[in-house]
Enzyme design. Structure first.
Site, PDB file in Angstrom:
ATOM      1  CE1 TYR A 412      -3.344  -2.814   1.131  1.00 13.19           C
ATOM      2  CE2 TYR A 412      -1.793  -3.221   2.894  1.00 13.19           C
ATOM      3  CZ  TYR A 412      -2.886  -3.609   2.157  1.00 13.19           C
ATOM      4  OH  TYR A 412      -3.520  -4.780   2.451  1.00 13.19           O
TER       5      TYR A 412
ATOM      6  CB  SER B 358      -7.506  -1.251  -2.873  1.00 15.85           C
ATOM      7  OG  SER B 358      -7.012  -2.493  -3.338  1.00 15.85           O
ATOM      8  NE  ARG B 359     -10.897  -5.252   3.438  1.00 12.27           N
ATOM      9  CZ  ARG B 359     -11.226  -5.011   4.693  1.00 12.27           C
ATOM     10  NH1 ARG B 359     -10.358  -5.208   5.635  1.00 12.27           N
ATOM     11  NH2 ARG B 359     -12.409  -4.561   5.000  1.00 12.27           N
ATOM     12  CG  LEU B 360      -6.000  -7.696  -2.636  1.00  8.08           C
ATOM     13  CD1 LEU B 360      -7.225  -8.057  -3.408  1.00  8.08           C
ATOM     14  CD2 LEU B 360      -5.004  -8.820  -2.622  1.00  8.08           C
TER      15      LEU B 360
END
Lengths: 459, 441
Positions: A412, B358-360
């Site tokens: 992320y 977005s967890r991905l």
């Protein structure tokens, strides 16, 4: 295996099978089974009413008919164990998921273990996680139960994974991971990551994920606990127990409760919610033989922190890390709400005066900042007194400083994870508060490990 | 009453004598909207399909000691107490034919435009077991929607479940449609599952997709809002069953479910009517499992093939923390939050970048996209927060660093704007944003 039927099915619904039994002796939590269209369907006894018993099915009951013969299994719910459980993945009922075999197993009923008061051991050393905001506000001790609370999508699972990364790989101690009602994708990812990093050799995994029915989801935790207890009691190990997510256990119990037509309490929770949670939490304890240190993710439904299930679980915790959507919204991860994040170690006798005073001081800054934000929204920033302006800018630096690049979140942030030593954290916090870093722009504190002051002095 | 039961017994005996008991016959004893109580069925299976009065169809939802409950799926004519109910020996399942691709169909395999059933229909189980953990592969291939705010900042991968959530009229369905249109020539089968939609909505959607040439690879599986509620309830499961069939053939499938809030409401309606105990907000306590088992069908299969799901949820007053929304957020791999405020300001797509997740993340982005995306996301979020705190401050008196940040944020905002049916390729997106943040990548 007894091949004489003990009774016949008289009613079927999705999660409740009623059986009319002969004069057989059947007790709570016995396992019964039947054969329907070539499928063996098992169910566990939850209620007896004369010669009618209610049971919850472990499998899907499509096609089940009235009048089918029911048999009694030899044992209640058991899980197999021996030295080989490490590195293996089980389902809620103790079956291996990866088609491997365990030789010469021992078996143990998953409900049996209760600890006496005498057995409970409270001592343990401090366990640093290397995550700034956790070590500063909610330090962990061996044998503690730490809760990670948060609504949907604020970063509980990422934090649990980071803790597995930092604590499990750091200590290299035996671990049990229990996936309760969470995503199968995440379960598989965890497994793959551990496998490819060669870390699975000291960890047992139990999955009862969200695609499974409520019976399955409610049993995973018991199977996982039994494995942890085996490591503690028979192997005399210090065990790390990761549970993601304990709330799902209560949720599954609510579903079962409703199907049994028992009257619920508020929000549909079962009336025996306290006992149901104690059944689990009271087993997570340390004895003189070994310890169980647990990290438990706790989902907060509808962002409601006064939710009955959440409060009941909280009562068992030694510390809690609370994640807040408002912090996450600002892009500050881990999105910790510093006011409600705490642990029993935040005590002047336990962590020492310096750390304790700093926590107090930082919280004072944060709460003033919260007030100042409201003032600024009306008057603008230029109207603040010098003292308040300092509080305002320094707290913004603290806020940024307490973000951290995490190893498992590299996807992320695009930044490699970092571990920070507690001494560095205390030094940095002290310097920010004292004003030593007043001349440095706040953005320089965002997503760093420890603050590197020399870089700025040379400028 | 006793004559009533006597009649039942006599009828049963008569049937037995006539050797008509190959299929068991029972009688309707109670009609409660679309939930029927049936007596006299002793051998019926849970979930079995039954025929009522020779015309209507239902399935068994529970088997009690003295009666069974049947939920009605198709009501062709009026149903009276005392009507015959005949078992079929089959579990209730949806019907699907591969020829239906490109059409609007229902779960019975009927072309809803023409009103005829397709040929070569094959049964499609509604409740299939969860896809085992060990059969799942890593979600890592980028799935392009053509929308910069998604592909760059909150990316989606094949096999991901990404929720689209927002108030009425914020462009939720439009994002799904744009995504479907962008799958042209990408060899993805798209299934649009309509739950509780008006016929007008569906006609409009069909025409739109037709115009863009997207119907060739799209199936619209629709339950109208005047279908029996159990049909609406099953439609998403049927959609995922069809998707699973394609996935097991190695196909990539995209499923849009529009929308799950209506689905939850239908489930609540059916459960309450059936006398089940309500939980929070009167939803049945199994509402989580209702959606979790559905959305857990989304996955990247280890043998190739995937199911990507874009469920849609409608909120009220922009509140994404209500019970159903948080439930679904806690299942999906991320959420794209749409804000009415942004929509009104003309900032389209009206994505709320602070609340979306977005967890991905970068795991489903190609290396350069990931690098640029991470920088853009960090800078843009920091700009949004700064803007909020300093909205009353005089920009000219700010430190040069902060001024530069704000100007940069404004430029990013500009480039994120994008109108409907104007997809951007990954290369265009990278190029656009490199111009702004190139120095930091």
């Amino acid at each position: 295996m007894s091949e004489t039927a003990v009774g016949k099915i008289i009613s079927v619904s999705e999660l409740n099978i009623q059986v009319l039994i002969n004069d057989e002796k059947i007790k709570y939590r016995d396992i019964l089974y039947t054969n329907s269209k070539g499928r063996r369907i098992e169910f566990e006894v939850v209620e007896e009413d004369g010669n009618v018993i209610s049971a919850i099915p472990f499998q899907n009951v499509v096609g089940l008919k009235k009048g089918l013969d029911v048999y009694k299994a030899e044992h209640g719910l058991e899980i197999q164990y021996n030295d080989e459980i490490l590195g293996k993945v089980f389902d809620s009922y103790g079956k291996l998921l990866d088609d491997s075999q365990i030789e010469e197993v021992h078996k143990r009923n998953v409900y049996n273990r209760n600890l006496t008061l005498e057995e409970i051991n409270l001592n343990g050393g401090i366990l640093w996680t290397g995550i700034k905001v956790l070590d500063f506000f909610a330090p962990m001790q061996k044998g503690f139960k730490m809760g990670l609370l948060g609504g949907a999508g604020v970063g509980k699972t990422v934090l649990i994974k980071e803790l597995i990364h930092n604590v499990y790989t750091g200590l290299n101690s035996n671990s049990v991971f229990v996936g309760v009602g969470e995503r199968s994708r995440e379960g598989k990812e965890l497994y793959d990551e551990m496998l490819s990093a060669n870390l699975l050799d000291k960890m047992s995994v139990v999955f009862g994920q969200m695609g499974e029915n409520s019976a399955t989801r409610s049993k995973a935790i018991f199977s996982g606990l039994t494995l942890a207890e085996y490591l503690r009691d028979e192997k005399n190990q210090d065990v790390l127990l990761f549970v993601d997510n304990i709330y799902r256990y209560v949720q599954a119990m609510s579903e079962i409760n409703a199907e049994l037509s028992r009257i619920p309490i508020e929000n549909g929770y079962p009336a025996n919610i306290e006992t149901a949670i104690s059944d689990v939490e009271e087993r997570i304890n340390s004895t003189p033989n070994g310890s169980i240190t647990s990290f438990q993710a706790i989902y907060i439904p509808a962002d409601d922190v006064t939710d009955q299930a959440v409060l009941t679980i909280q009562a068992h915790l030694d510390g809690q890390i609370v994640l807040d959507r408002k912090v996450a919204e600002k892009g500050l991860y881990p999105a910790v709400d510093v006011f409600s994040t705490t642990s029993k170690l935040i005590d002047i006798d336990k962590i020492g005066e310096r750390h304790y005073r700093l926590v107090e001081e930082v919280l004072r800054y944060y709460s003033r900042y919260r007030e100042l934000e409201e003032i600024i929204a009306v008057l603008g920033i230029d109207e603040l007194s010098v003292a308040d302006t300092n509080v305002f800018y320094r707290t913004r630096k603290l806020r940024n400083y307490f973000t951290q690049p995490m190893f498992v979140a590299e996807n992320y942030t695009g930044i490699k994870g970092e571990l920070v030593h507690i001494d560095d954290i205390l030094d940095d916090v002290e310097n920010i508060i004292s004003g030593a870093y007043d001349g440095i722009d706040e953005s320089n504190f965002l997503y760093i490990g420890k603050f590197n002051a020399e870089e700025y002095i040379s400028r | 009453m006793s004559t009533y039961i006597e009649n039942l017994v006599n009828a049963k005996l008569r049937n037995m004598k006539d050797m008509k008991n190959i299929y068991e016959v029972g009688y309707v004893s109670k009609v409660k909207d679309y939930i029927l109580e049936v007596v006299g069925l002793e051998q019926v299976g849970f979930y079995e399909r039954v025929v009522i009065a020779n015309h209507s169809v239902g399935y068994v939802t529970s088997i009690g000691k003295n009666s069974v409950m049947v939920a009605l799926l198709q009501r062709i004519d009026a149903i009276y107490v005392g009507d015959e109910v005949v078992t079929t020996g089959y579990d209730f399942c949806a019907m699907y034919s591969k020829a239906a691709l490109g059409h609007i169909v229902d779960i019975f395999g009927e072309d809803r435009l023409v009103g005829e059933k397709f040929e070569n229909l094959r049964p499609c189980m509604i409740e299939t077991p969860a896809i085992p953990i060990m059969e799942r592969g890593e979600v890592s291939r980028p799935f392009y929607t053509g929308i910069a705010g998604i592909d760059l900042i909150y990316p989606i991968g094949y096999g991901q479940r990404q929720l689209i959530i927002g108030d009425k009229k914020t462009g939720k369905t439009q994002i799904a449609i744009d995504t479907i249109v962008n799958q042209k020539d990408r060899n993805v089968i798209c299934i649009y599952v309509a739950v509780n939609k008006t016929k007008k909505n569906i006609r409009e959607l069909y025409d739109n997709l037709m115009k863009k040439g997207a119907m060739e690879y799209t199936l619209i599986l629709a339950a109208f809002n005047d279908d029996e509620p159990p049909v609406s309830f099953f439609t998403p499961y049927a959609g995922l069953s069809i998707a699973e069939m394609y996935m097991r053939e190695g196909q990539d499938v995209l499923v849009v479910i529009d929308d799950l809030k209506s689905h939850a409401d239908i489930h609540r309606e059916i459960s309450l009517l059936a006398g089940k105990i309500p939980g929070r907000d009167a939803y049945p306590p199994d509402i989580f499992y209702t959606h979790s088992r559905l959305l857990e069908k989304g996955c990247q299969h280890k043998d190739g093939g995937s199911i990507t799901i874009l469920p849609i949820v409608e909120t009220r007053g922009g509140d994404i923390t209500d019970y159903i929304s948080t439930n679904i957020i806690s299942i999906t791999d991320g959420q794209l939050v749409l804000s009415r405020k942004n929509f009104e300001k003309g900032l389209k797509p009206a994505i709320n970048y602070g609340l979306s997740v977005s967890r991905l993340g970068g795991a489903v982005q190609e290396a350069n996209m990931k690098k640029i995306g991470a920088v853009v996301r960090r800078k843009f979020l920091s700009y949004l927060e700064t803007k909020e705190v300093y909205q009353l401050a005089n920009i000219d008196e700010m430190s040069p660093e902060m001024q530069a940040n704000i100007e940069e944020g404004e430029r990013l905002q500009e480039r994120l704007l994008q109108y409907k049916f104007s997809p951007r390729t990954p290369d265009e997106i990278k190029e656009d944003f490199m111009e702004v943040v190139g120095d930091f990548v």
